[in-house]
Write a protein that holds these residues in place. Structure first.
Motif, mmCIF file in Angstrom:
data_model
loop_
_atom_site.group_PDB
_atom_site.id
_atom_site.type_symbol
_atom_site.label_atom_id
_atom_site.label_comp_id
_atom_site.label_asym_id
_atom_site.label_seq_id
_atom_site.Cartn_x
_atom_site.Cartn_y
_atom_site.Cartn_z
ATOM 1 N N ALA A 35 0.848 -1.187 0.000
ATOM 2 C CA ALA A 35 0.000 0.000 0.000
ATOM 3 C C ALA A 35 0.887 1.242 0.000
ATOM 4 N N VAL A 36 0.837 2.015 -1.089
ATOM 5 C CA VAL A 36 1.795 3.098 -1.321
ATOM 6 C C VAL A 36 1.114 4.461 -1.252
ATOM 7 N N ASP A 37 1.626 5.327 -0.412
ATOM 8 C CA ASP A 37 1.102 6.671 -0.196
ATOM 9 C C ASP A 37 1.386 7.562 -1.410
ATOM 10 N N VAL A 38 0.314 8.162 -1.981
ATOM 11 C CA VAL A 38 0.497 9.133 -3.068
ATOM 12 C C VAL A 38 -0.240 10.430 -2.739
ATOM 13 N N SER A 39 -0.247 10.794 -1.465
ATOM 14 C CA SER A 39 -0.895 12.034 -1.054
ATOM 15 C C SER A 39 -0.050 13.238 -1.460
#
Length: 246
Positions: A35-39
């Protein structure tokens, strides 16, 4: 009446066989969700470092050796990106990895995945989405979610609620916290603890759960490689609850 019963059974048989086939699962050592943060706090350069880090990890011979070294000799892995509470996108679907060829194809898929940036940081939304991804054709002895990010939860429901529900399903939550050199104003003004402490105390959980800390995005590749190698180990060796990479 008897003939009608036989006819009904015959008509129902194809549907029954399809349902049985749908329930059939492939055994693997680990079901691993990335699960990769792209915020918004992850700028384009930092996002590219994240994707490249994951890509190179799955090309690493040590990681491939770890995949092949388990009792089954394979894992199932998928990747999605996340941001706001309702924004999660699968960028690489569930894939069976059992050697250099399949691991290389998975790395190629990561390299080709779209790069997008959204606004907020919903760790709880990522947990909820990840928990729903299991049971899609694979059955692992362990179910692991690998959550990477550089900020605290600021969208969606409380992390504690999502975490509790995931743990109740037997899911192990591991974390990869990226200590950005320029932390967001929200984090600074919220009165929350430093990000590594937040991930350690509020995010990770389950048997053998651990946190890897990357001190800046330039340390991400080494951190994620170590993290995945540790996650896919057939018998996870007792290790530090928190590991750091500078």
């Amino acid at each position: 009446m008897f003939r009608r019963s036989l006819l009904g059974a015959a008509l129902a048989m194809p549907a029954l066989l399809r349902n049985q086939a749908a329930r059939a699962t492939t055994p693997v050592d680990v079901e691993l969700v990335l699960a990769v943060d792209v915020s918004r706090s992850v700028d384009p350069e930092e996002q590219e470092l994240q994707f490249t880090g994951y890509e190179n990890a799955f090309r690493d011979p040590r990681l491939i050796e770890g995949i092949m070294g388990g009792p089954v000799g394979s894992i199932a892995c998928m990747m999605f990106t996340w941001s706001d509470w309702h924004i999660q996108t699968v960028v690489v679907p569930w894939t069976k990895l059992d050697g250099p060829k399949t691991a290389g194809a998975f790395a190629d898929a990561i390299a080709a995945a779209p790069r997008r940036t959204w606004l907020y940081t919903s760790i709880s939304g990522a947990m909820d989405f990840a928990a729903k991804q299991f049971g899609q054709g694979f059955e692992g002895t362990r179910k692991v979610v690998d959550i990477s990010g550089d900020g605290v939860n600021n969208s969606g429901r409380p992390v504690a609620e999502a975490r509790e529900e995931a743990l109740a399903q037997g899911i192990v939550l591991n974390g990869l916290a990226v200590l950005d050199k320029q932390p967001s104003p929200f984090s600074q003004a919220s009165g929350l603890p430093p990000l590594d402490e937040y991930y350690r105390d509020e995010v990770i959980g389950g048997p053998g759960a651990f946190l890897v800390v990357a001190e800046g995005f330039t340390a991400f590749e080494a951190a994620v490689r170590r993290k995945i190698i540790r996650e896919i180990a057939a018998v996870p060796a007792p290790g530090a609850r928190v590991e750091r990479f500078a």
